[in-house]
Write a protein that holds these residues in place. Structure first.
Motif, PDB file in Angstrom:
ATOM      1  N   SER A 301       0.857  -1.184   0.000  1.00 18.79           N
ATOM      2  CA  SER A 301       0.000   0.000   0.000  1.00 18.79           C
ATOM      3  C   SER A 301       0.893   1.234   0.000  1.00 18.79           C
ATOM      4  CB  SER A 301      -0.903   0.003   1.233  1.00 18.79           C
ATOM      5  OG  SER A 301      -1.723   1.152   1.257  1.00 18.79           O
ATOM      6  N   LYS A 303       0.817   5.369  -0.004  1.00 18.45           N
ATOM      7  CA  LYS A 303      -0.007   6.551   0.238  1.00 18.45           C
ATOM      8  C   LYS A 303      -1.493   6.169   0.355  1.00 18.45           C
ATOM      9  CE  LYS A 303       3.220   9.624  -2.126  1.00 18.45           C
ATOM     10  NZ  LYS A 303       3.449  10.559  -3.261  1.00 18.45           N
ATOM     11  N   GLY A 304      -1.722   5.035   1.019  1.00 11.87           N
ATOM     12  CA  GLY A 304      -3.084   4.595   1.267  1.00 11.87           C
ATOM     13  C   GLY A 304      -3.752   3.866   0.114  1.00 11.87           C
ATOM     14  N   LYS A 305      -3.029   3.680  -0.989  1.00 15.24           N
ATOM     15  CA  LYS A 305      -3.611   2.997  -2.143  1.00 15.24           C
ATOM     16  C   LYS A 305      -2.904   1.669  -2.379  1.00 15.24           C
ATOM     17  CE  LYS A 305      -5.018   7.224  -4.556  1.00 15.24           C
ATOM     18  NZ  LYS A 305      -4.924   8.009  -5.813  1.00 15.24           N
TER      19      LYS A 305
END
Length: 514
Positions: A301, A303-305
């Motif tokens: 993951s 940056k949160g993606k």
């Protein structure tokens, strides 16, 4: 460099003119050179493609790509129309001899309109498998018969191992003389890479230190944030060793390590670079695991993606052992560099996009300041190639105040502060090819020596012997084994930004460096 005004009328023949490289790099380079007054007074670009298109339709295609990819956008319709008038589209089937007959007629017609026989620059922006067919037909139609006027540019990859590179050199030599063949490596066109020569040999203060007596180690990093994207099929046949180490990083290494040329003549500089490649100590199969680390990015993951791992990429086989990361250590067996380790690394899905050279100098022989918890951070010279374009000198200095404490500091030369419109690498290389200057292009012996350096490594990995494939999380700096490769000699991958230096300052205060 020669004056551009001396360039004779020129026809640039682009094979693969509808492809990605032509769209993103070649035509923006032609356009920017034109705007800068660097193209010949008389020139034509003959764009070849399989599909049937009119000149007008193809010129609209070029216009859209310039808006998307050129550093100089289309600010003036009139200026673009003048440039576009030099572009002709020609439907061409690489496999059909008839297409080359039509091309010959077109070239002769352009010569007639120029009133003289023009220079011819053939740019092969195509897959390597088509090179033989194209060059054979160029020879059969007698399209490049004048060594003084005709040149061919070959994109990488130049072969897929040493034997294939030698065969390709032999193939090209049947149609072209060596001085006509321009093997392109776009890294050599980058402004900061070219500046290595000026920095080293144009200053008296650094060259006396540029040897084993004062330099502790050298690091070369070319890291990419992106994964393989939609090129999984291509990458399966390439891998980081072939795609990056054998060409880009080897060429940067030669610029750092070469001896001073007696002149700026192309062959003199290329001789010195070839000497470096010959001096690189070859790694035996049994030594591959000791000197190299290969890795493959795994899902993570960022940056949160969520980000896919290499094995989940389109075109990648389920159990692929293709490396997306390589770190390795080289030694050069010559007088200047004996015993100095050269560390190189490259990878996809790394923490940040970064291409840099780090020259780490030896520590002072006796540290007057090594009292208490204070220590000494190594002196480093850092050349950032991209995306930052600067040269940084890191050294220790006294902290302001009453106590005698030290802190790291930097002196920085920033290219962007001098010019915000630095030419793209392809602009430099296309211009040199137009001028007939092969300095920044690879010679046949350089290509073969560079392949020879990695041959045993390549074979060991292909046979899955003497090595392991380590996983690393996307968004990191590669597998931990890459850090251990340097730690064995008390080294670590160096920081190359001021923010990282400030973090190291705290480590200095804690006594990490000594």
């Amino acid at each position: 460099m020669n004056n551009v005004n001396t360039i004779k009328p020129t026809i640039i023949v682009v094979f693969g003119a509808t492809g990605d490289l032509a769209k993103r790099k070649l035509f923006p380079a032609f356009y920017n050179l034109y705007l800068d007054g660097r193209m010949p007074e008389k020139f034509k670009i003959l764009a070849l493609g399989r599909a049937e298109r009119s000149d007008a339709l193809y010129r609209n295609h070029v216009s859209e790509n310039l808006i998307a990819f050129s550093r100089n956008k289309i600010a003036s319709t009139e200026a673009y129309q003048q440039f576009a008038s030099h572009i002709n589209y020609l439907q061409n089937d690489i496999d059909h001899e008839e297409s080359y007959q039509i091309m010959k007629q077109k070239l002769d017609a352009i010569d007639l309109s120029f009133g003289e026989r023009a220079n011819r620059l053939f740019y092969l922006s195509i897959a390597p498998s088509f090179i033989e067919t194209i060059t054979n037909n160029i020879k059969k139609m007698d399209l490049a018969a004048n060594p003084a006027q005709d040149r061919i540019i070959i994109e990488k990859p130049f072969g897929y191992n040493k034997s294939s590179a030698m065969l390709l050199n032999e193939l090209l030599s049947q149609t072209f003389k060596e001085e006509q063949i321009y093997r392109i490596d776009h890294y050599l066109g980058k402004e900061t890479v070219q500046n290595i020569l000026a920095f080293r040999f144009g200053n008296s203060m650094f060259e006396p230190l540029w040897n084993r007596n004062f330099i502790d180690s050298v690091q070369i990093t070319v890291a990419e944030e992106v994964g393989v994207e939609d090129r999984g099929g291509f990458y399966e046949d390439a891998g980081a060793l072939r795609d990056m180490i054998q060409n880009h990083l080897m060429q940067i290494l030669t610029m750092v390590a070469m001896e001073a040329p007696t002149s700026l003549q192309a062959d003199e500089i290329r001789n010195r670079k070839a000497d470096v490649l010959k001096a690189i100590r070859r790694i035996t199969p049994e030594e591959v695991k000791h000197y190299t680390v290969r890795g493959q990015y795994d899902k993570a993951s960022i940056k949160g993606k969520p980000v896919s791992g290499y094995l989940q990429e389109k075109g990648v086989v389920a159990n692929s052992n293709t490396e997306t990361f390589v770190a390795m250590k080289f030694y050069l067996d010559n007088w200047r560099w004996q015993g100095v380790p050269f560390y190189v690394r490259t990878g996809k899905r790394m923490k940040e996009k970064q291409s840099s050279i780090v020259i780490q100098f030896k520590p002072v022989p006796h540290s007057t300041f090594s009292f208490g918890k204070e220590g000494m951070m190594p002196n480093r010279l850092i050349i950032n190639i991209q995306p930052a374009m600067d040269i940084r000198l890191q050294f220790m200095t006294k902290k302001p105040g009453l106590s005698l404490s030290l802190k790291p500091a930097e002196m920085v030369f920033d290219y962007f502060s001098c010019s915000t419109q630095s030419p793209e690498a392809y602009e430099t290389l296309v211009l040199d090819a137009l001028l007939g200057d092969p300095t920044l292009f690879m010679r046949s012996d350089q290509v073969e020596e560079a392949w020879d350096v990695v041959t045993t490594i390549q074979e060991a990995w292909e046979n899955d012997k003497f090595s392991s494939l380590y996983k690393y999380e996307a968004g990191g700096w590669g597998p931990e084994e890459a850090n251990k490769l340097l730690a064995r000699q008390g080294h670590e991958w160096a920081s190359n930004s001021l923010n990282d230096v400030e973090l190291e300052e705290k480590e200095v205060a804690d006594g990490k460096y000594f």
